[in-house]
Design a protein around this motif. Structure first.
Motif, PDB file in Angstrom:
ATOM      1  N   ASP A 114      35.788  -8.493  15.320  1.00 12.88           N
ATOM      2  CA  ASP A 114      34.644  -7.590  15.196  1.00 12.88           C
ATOM      3  C   ASP A 114      34.006  -7.445  16.571  1.00 12.88           C
ATOM      4  O   ASP A 114      34.287  -8.219  17.489  1.00 12.88           O
ATOM      5  CB  ASP A 114      33.635  -8.123  14.175  1.00 12.88           C
ATOM      6  N   TYR A 115      33.129  -6.440  16.696  1.00 15.73           N
ATOM      7  CA  TYR A 115      32.568  -6.096  17.992  1.00 15.73           C
ATOM      8  C   TYR A 115      31.159  -5.588  17.772  1.00 15.73           C
ATOM      9  O   TYR A 115      30.936  -4.690  16.967  1.00 15.73           O
ATOM     10  CB  TYR A 115      33.435  -4.994  18.617  1.00 15.73           C
ATOM     11  N   LEU A 116      30.179  -6.189  18.466  1.00 22.70           N
ATOM     12  CA  LEU A 116      28.793  -5.761  18.326  1.00 22.70           C
ATOM     13  C   LEU A 116      28.194  -5.601  19.720  1.00 22.70           C
ATOM     14  O   LEU A 116      28.028  -6.578  20.448  1.00 22.70           O
ATOM     15  CB  LEU A 116      27.996  -6.793  17.525  1.00 22.70           C
ATOM     16  N   PRO A 117      27.873  -4.364  20.115  1.00 19.66           N
ATOM     17  CA  PRO A 117      27.316  -4.156  21.456  1.00 19.66           C
ATOM     18  C   PRO A 117      25.862  -4.604  21.543  1.00 19.66           C
ATOM     19  O   PRO A 117      25.116  -4.549  20.569  1.00 19.66           O
ATOM     20  CB  PRO A 117      27.443  -2.640  21.649  1.00 19.66           C
ATOM     21  N   LYS A 118      25.467  -5.063  22.721  1.00 19.21           N
ATOM     22  CA  LYS A 118      24.083  -5.433  22.993  1.00 19.21           C
ATOM     23  C   LYS A 118      23.294  -4.170  23.357  1.00 19.21           C
ATOM     24  O   LYS A 118      23.839  -3.272  23.996  1.00 19.21           O
ATOM     25  CB  LYS A 118      24.003  -6.435  24.147  1.00 19.21           C
ATOM     26  N   PRO A 119      22.018  -4.102  22.979  1.00 22.59           N
ATOM     27  CA  PRO A 119      21.257  -5.036  22.136  1.00 22.59           C
ATOM     28  C   PRO A 119      21.623  -4.845  20.663  1.00 22.59           C
ATOM     29  O   PRO A 119      22.076  -3.780  20.260  1.00 22.59           O
ATOM     30  CB  PRO A 119      19.804  -4.629  22.401  1.00 22.59           C
ATOM     31  N   PHE A 120      21.436  -5.873  19.848  1.00 24.31           N
ATOM     32  CA  PHE A 120      21.807  -5.805  18.445  1.00 24.31           C
ATOM     33  C   PHE A 120      20.698  -6.410  17.594  1.00 24.31           C
ATOM     34  O   PHE A 120      19.816  -7.116  18.080  1.00 24.31           O
ATOM     35  CB  PHE A 120      23.125  -6.550  18.195  1.00 24.31           C
ATOM     36  N   ASP A 121      20.759  -6.121  16.311  1.00 23.27           N
ATOM     37  CA  ASP A 121      19.799  -6.664  15.355  1.00 23.27           C
ATOM     38  C   ASP A 121      20.303  -8.020  14.872  1.00 23.27           C
ATOM     39  O   ASP A 121      21.470  -8.160  14.486  1.00 23.27           O
ATOM     40  CB  ASP A 121      19.644  -5.703  14.174  1.00 23.27           C
ATOM     41  N   LEU A 122      19.434  -9.019  14.875  1.00 23.96           N
ATOM     42  CA  LEU A 122      19.851 -10.370  14.505  1.00 23.96           C
ATOM     43  C   LEU A 122      20.304 -10.463  13.051  1.00 23.96           C
ATOM     44  O   LEU A 122      21.220 -11.215  12.731  1.00 23.96           O
ATOM     45  CB  LEU A 122      18.719 -11.364  14.769  1.00 23.96           C
ATOM     46  N   ASP A 123      19.664  -9.721  12.163  1.00 26.70           N
ATOM     47  CA  ASP A 123      20.069  -9.737  10.757  1.00 26.70           C
ATOM     48  C   ASP A 123      21.468  -9.148  10.590  1.00 26.70           C
ATOM     49  O   ASP A 123      22.273  -9.642   9.798  1.00 26.70           O
ATOM     50  CB  ASP A 123      19.067  -8.966   9.903  1.00 26.70           C
ATOM     51  N   GLU A 124      21.765  -8.085  11.343  1.00 29.68           N
ATOM     52  CA  GLU A 124      23.107  -7.499  11.283  1.00 29.68           C
ATOM     53  C   GLU A 124      24.140  -8.473  11.835  1.00 29.68           C
ATOM     54  O   GLU A 124      25.237  -8.623  11.278  1.00 29.68           O
ATOM     55  CB  GLU A 124      23.165  -6.189  12.068  1.00 29.68           C
ATOM     56  N   LEU A 125      23.777  -9.153  12.922  1.00 30.60           N
ATOM     57  CA  LEU A 125      24.701 -10.136  13.492  1.00 30.60           C
ATOM     58  C   LEU A 125      25.001 -11.240  12.488  1.00 30.60           C
ATOM     59  O   LEU A 125      26.166 -11.612  12.297  1.00 30.60           O
ATOM     60  CB  LEU A 125      24.100 -10.738  14.762  1.00 30.60           C
ATOM     61  N   ALA A 165      24.848 -11.074   9.229  1.00 31.77           N
ATOM     62  CA  ALA A 165      25.655 -10.523   8.141  1.00 31.77           C
ATOM     63  C   ALA A 165      27.119 -10.409   8.556  1.00 31.77           C
ATOM     64  O   ALA A 165      28.028 -10.709   7.766  1.00 31.77           O
ATOM     65  CB  ALA A 165      25.109  -9.158   7.730  1.00 31.77           C
ATOM     66  N   ARG A 166      27.357 -10.002   9.790  1.00 35.16           N
ATOM     67  CA  ARG A 166      28.742  -9.871  10.260  1.00 35.16           C
ATOM     68  C   ARG A 166      29.408 -11.239  10.403  1.00 35.16           C
ATOM     69  O   ARG A 166      30.586 -11.400  10.100  1.00 35.16           O
ATOM     70  CB  ARG A 166      28.768  -9.128  11.597  1.00 35.16           C
ATOM     71  N   VAL A 167      28.654 -12.213  10.883  1.00 33.63           N
ATOM     72  CA  VAL A 167      29.192 -13.572  11.023  1.00 33.63           C
ATOM     73  C   VAL A 167      29.595 -14.129   9.663  1.00 33.63           C
ATOM     74  O   VAL A 167      30.688 -14.686   9.493  1.00 33.63           O
ATOM     75  CB  VAL A 167      28.152 -14.495  11.700  1.00 33.63           C
TER      76      VAL A 167
END
Length: 226
Positions: free
Chosen positions: A97-108, A110-112
């Protein structure tokens, strides 16, 4: 759940570590790409959060070496490199998976958790497809059976019987069910035919860490040798 956070930005590292710890996760941190593989192997994480811009080794190099070393932990890339090309490169290198900065902690989070669930489900499916017990392992693709990495020389019916009890190791499997698996499509099989196959298989298992046991009225059971 244990996370390995490979991130050289101290502020980001501290924020993520505290956030996930408050949410009940254990977090191991590493700020140097050159030390990341050793930390990965030592911590045995459920998910790896990987920054791409690292000292020592670039994040993609870390990921490439990890996959080459057989490390299958799901990896979520966190990076300021947000172009489509960078994402494709990361995913092709072995990221999940790939999440660009800046990101939402809740979304991070959920992805984890989603990565951890998928990886656990895949591991369970792999274990079911390639059962192992007391040094014995059945290859899911070929059906061959190995003992401590060495193939066992078995006749086809002996292998069919062993595959059946290996899949249910520690549990009784009825003679009727075993007959269906060992003699598929054969309607005129004598009642003691499965006993003959079991007798031959038992002798070939004598040097292994497993034992085929007869349970009167129930069938056969594979258990660890005493």
């Amino acid at each position: 759940m244990k996370l390995l956070l490979i991130e050289d930005n101290l502020a980001m590292q501290t924020t993520l570590q505290r956030t996930f710890q408050r949410r009940g996760m254990q977090v191991v941190c590493c700020a140097d790409g050159a030390r990341a593989i050793d930390r990965w192997q030592a911590s045995v994480p459920d998910v790896v959060l990987l920054d791409l811009s690292l000292p020592g080794l670039d994040g993609l190099q870390v990921l490439e070496q990890a996959r080459a070393a057989g490390l299958k932990t799901p990896v979520l890339i966190l990076t300021a490199r947000g172009t489509v090309g960078d994402r494709i490169l990361g995913l092709n290198t072995g990221a999940d998976d790939y999440l660009p900065k800046p990101f939402d902690l809740d979304e991070l989070e959920a992805r984890v958790r989603a990565l951890a669930r998928r990886h656990a489900s895949a591991a369970d499916a792999e274990a079911d497809a390639s059962p192992e017990y007391s040094g014995l392992r059945c290859d899911a693709d070929s059906g061959a059976i190995y003992y401590r990495g060495e193939p066992l020389e078995l006749a086809p019916r002996e292998a069919a019987l062993l595959r059946a009890v290996l899949a249910k190791a520690g549990q009784a499997v009825s003679k009727e069910r075993l007959s269906e698996l060992v003699f598929p499509g054969e309607s005129q099989v004598q009642s003691d035919a499965i006993e003959v196959v079991a007798y031959r298989l038992r002798k070939k298992l004598a040097h292994t860490g497993a034992q085929l046991v007869t349970l009167r009225g129930l069938g056969y059971l594979l258990k660890a040798a005493a």
